[in-house]
Motif scaffolding. Structure first.
Motif, PDB file in Angstrom:
ATOM      1  N   SER A  24      58.003   8.861 -29.726  1.00 46.72           N
ATOM      2  CA  SER A  24      57.027   8.622 -30.779  1.00 46.72           C
ATOM      3  C   SER A  24      56.759   9.908 -31.550  1.00 46.72           C
ATOM      4  N   SER A  25      56.111   9.761 -32.688  1.00 46.99           N
ATOM      5  CA  SER A  25      55.682  10.924 -33.468  1.00 46.99           C
ATOM      6  C   SER A  25      54.337  10.611 -34.103  1.00 46.99           C
ATOM      7  N   ALA A  26      53.679  11.644 -34.585  1.00 43.71           N
ATOM      8  CA  ALA A  26      52.373  11.465 -35.222  1.00 43.71           C
ATOM      9  C   ALA A  26      52.492  10.656 -36.504  1.00 43.71           C
ATOM     10  N   GLU A  27      53.709  10.582 -37.047  1.00 42.94           N
ATOM     11  CA  GLU A  27      53.934   9.879 -38.306  1.00 42.94           C
ATOM     12  C   GLU A  27      54.482   8.456 -38.122  1.00 42.94           C
ATOM     13  N   SER A  28      54.582   8.011 -36.888  1.00 45.54           N
ATOM     14  CA  SER A  28      55.137   6.672 -36.627  1.00 45.54           C
ATOM     15  C   SER A  28      54.295   5.596 -37.294  1.00 45.54           C
ATOM     16  N   LYS A  29      54.968   4.634 -37.905  1.00 43.70           N
ATOM     17  CA  LYS A  29      54.300   3.514 -38.559  1.00 43.70           C
ATOM     18  C   LYS A  29      55.039   2.221 -38.231  1.00 43.70           C
ATOM     19  N   GLY A  30      54.294   1.103 -38.296  1.00 50.32           N
ATOM     20  CA  GLY A  30      54.911  -0.199 -38.068  1.00 50.32           C
ATOM     21  C   GLY A  30      55.003  -0.549 -36.595  1.00 50.32           C
ATOM     22  N   ALA A  31      55.405  -1.768 -36.327  1.00 49.76           N
ATOM     23  CA  ALA A  31      55.531  -2.239 -34.945  1.00 49.76           C
ATOM     24  C   ALA A  31      56.583  -1.424 -34.201  1.00 49.76           C
ATOM     25  N   PRO A  32      56.321  -1.037 -32.943  1.00 53.36           N
ATOM     26  CA  PRO A  32      57.304  -0.272 -32.176  1.00 53.36           C
ATOM     27  C   PRO A  32      58.541  -1.115 -31.869  1.00 53.36           C
ATOM     28  N   ILE A  33      59.644  -0.424 -31.649  1.00 54.39           N
ATOM     29  CA  ILE A  33      60.900  -1.075 -31.281  1.00 54.39           C
ATOM     30  C   ILE A  33      61.048  -1.020 -29.763  1.00 54.39           C
ATOM     31  N   VAL A  34      61.252  -2.166 -29.127  1.00 46.66           N
ATOM     32  CA  VAL A  34      61.466  -2.225 -27.678  1.00 46.66           C
ATOM     33  C   VAL A  34      62.948  -2.456 -27.427  1.00 46.66           C
ATOM     34  N   LEU A  35      63.574  -1.542 -26.686  1.00 47.33           N
ATOM     35  CA  LEU A  35      64.995  -1.638 -26.360  1.00 47.33           C
ATOM     36  C   LEU A  35      65.192  -2.370 -25.036  1.00 47.33           C
ATOM     37  N   LEU A  36      66.129  -3.294 -25.021  1.00 51.42           N
ATOM     38  CA  LEU A  36      66.461  -4.070 -23.815  1.00 51.42           C
ATOM     39  C   LEU A  36      67.929  -3.821 -23.481  1.00 51.42           C
ATOM     40  N   HIS A  37      68.158  -3.250 -22.308  1.00 50.48           N
ATOM     41  CA  HIS A  37      69.507  -2.792 -21.966  1.00 50.48           C
ATOM     42  C   HIS A  37      70.441  -3.903 -21.481  1.00 50.48           C
ATOM     43  N   ASP A  38      71.717  -3.563 -21.367  1.00 46.98           N
ATOM     44  CA  ASP A  38      72.760  -4.515 -20.985  1.00 46.98           C
ATOM     45  C   ASP A  38      72.819  -4.699 -19.471  1.00 46.98           C
ATOM     46  N   SER A  39      73.829  -5.422 -19.007  1.00 46.47           N
ATOM     47  CA  SER A  39      73.919  -5.812 -17.592  1.00 46.47           C
ATOM     48  C   SER A  39      74.147  -4.644 -16.640  1.00 46.47           C
ATOM     49  N   LEU A  40      74.733  -3.557 -17.120  1.00 50.43           N
ATOM     50  CA  LEU A  40      74.947  -2.380 -16.281  1.00 50.43           C
ATOM     51  C   LEU A  40      74.101  -1.207 -16.760  1.00 50.43           C
ATOM     52  N   GLY A  41      73.205  -1.462 -17.704  1.00 52.66           N
ATOM     53  CA  GLY A  41      72.489  -0.390 -18.382  1.00 52.66           C
ATOM     54  C   GLY A  41      71.195   0.044 -17.725  1.00 52.66           C
ATOM     55  N   CYS A  42      70.567   1.011 -18.374  1.00 53.07           N
ATOM     56  CA  CYS A  42      69.263   1.525 -17.989  1.00 53.07           C
ATOM     57  C   CYS A  42      68.793   2.428 -19.115  1.00 53.07           C
TER      58      CYS A  42
END
Length: 258
Positions: A24-42
């Protein structure tokens, strides 16, 4: 360029705890992005993509390890054939509540893309947009062939040890969870159609022409059945991990879409 702050935390649930990382940053705007990983990911396998996504879009970016992956609590039982919808119905609500996520953009890679669709259907008011990258929309022969080959590849100790850097003692469970469910006869009839029809927000479907786990029929299906407006990007000379193979292109497509 705004200074990016990175924070880490654990979200506790009845069955253990999730590892969560936020850019994040002090200038962040808008809805946050949530990342969802793959079957072997993290989280850590996203590498520097979350930070670059935060810088490019001007939004906070949140990634978490699903239960059994990365730094989250280990699991013993194999996921059920409803594991995609269970992520939306049972697990993700803990993340949303703990992080006070009243609105968000969902960005999922591979099976994470299917989970993004399922979560959007579960949270239609909170979900501002869905981005799927290399997501499966049903089980295709190419999917079965690709996973079968990957199962053989990971029998090589070198390949296994590379994955173990991220999952440690959970690595064999991670592999078995992926191959055991996707190659089972019970999972052959799975598809995203019902979940897609529940979506009310815009959808961006990104897919590589050379994806070894699914054809262009996947993003076409996502765009065909999505309840909101949809946009498809089929990338030439690109395989299953576009954000690693051509990060600049993905960052441009995503930022323009948002």
């Amino acid at each position: 360029m705004a200074l990016i702050q990175v924070t880490e935390q654990f979200v506790h649930i009845p069955k253990g705890k999730f590892f969560v990382k936020t850019w994040s940053s002090a200038e962040s705007k808008g809805a946050p992005i949530v990342l969802l990983h793959d079957s072997l990911g993290c989280v850590e396998l996203w590498k520097d993509f979350p930070q670059r996504l935060c810088e490019t879009t001007g939004r906070d970016v949140i990634a978490y390890d699903r239960l059994g992956f990365g730094k989250s609590t280990a699991r013993v039982e194999r996921p059920s054939i409803r594991f995609i919808n269970e992520e939306a119905e049972f697990y993700f609500p803990f993340i949303a509540k703990e992080l006070n996520l009243t609105e968000f953009v969902l960005f999922g890679h591979s099976v994470g893309g299917a989970m993004a669709v399922a979560i959007a259907g579960q949270f239609p008011q909170a979900t501002q947009a869905v981005i799927t990258e290399s997501a499966q929309a049903f089980v295709e022969q190419r999917t079965i062939d690709g996973i079968t080959q990957a199962k053989k590849d990971f029998s090589d100790p070198k390949a296994f040890s590379k994955l173990a850097r991220y999952h440690g003692e959970k690595t064999q469970w991670v592999l078995d969870a992926w191959t055991g469910v996707w190659l089972s006869s019970e999972f052959l009839s799975w598809n995203l159609q019902t979940d897609l029809q529940k979506i009310k927000c815009p959808v961006l479907a990104i897919h590589g022409e050379n994806d070894e786990y699914g054809s262009a029929k996947f993003p076409e299906t996502i765009c065909q059945y999505a309840g909101g407006s949809s946009h498809l990007f089929l990338l030439e000379n690109t395989g299953h991990v576009p954000h690693r193979e051509n990060p600049e292109r993905i960052l441009k497509i995503v930022s323009e879409f948002l």
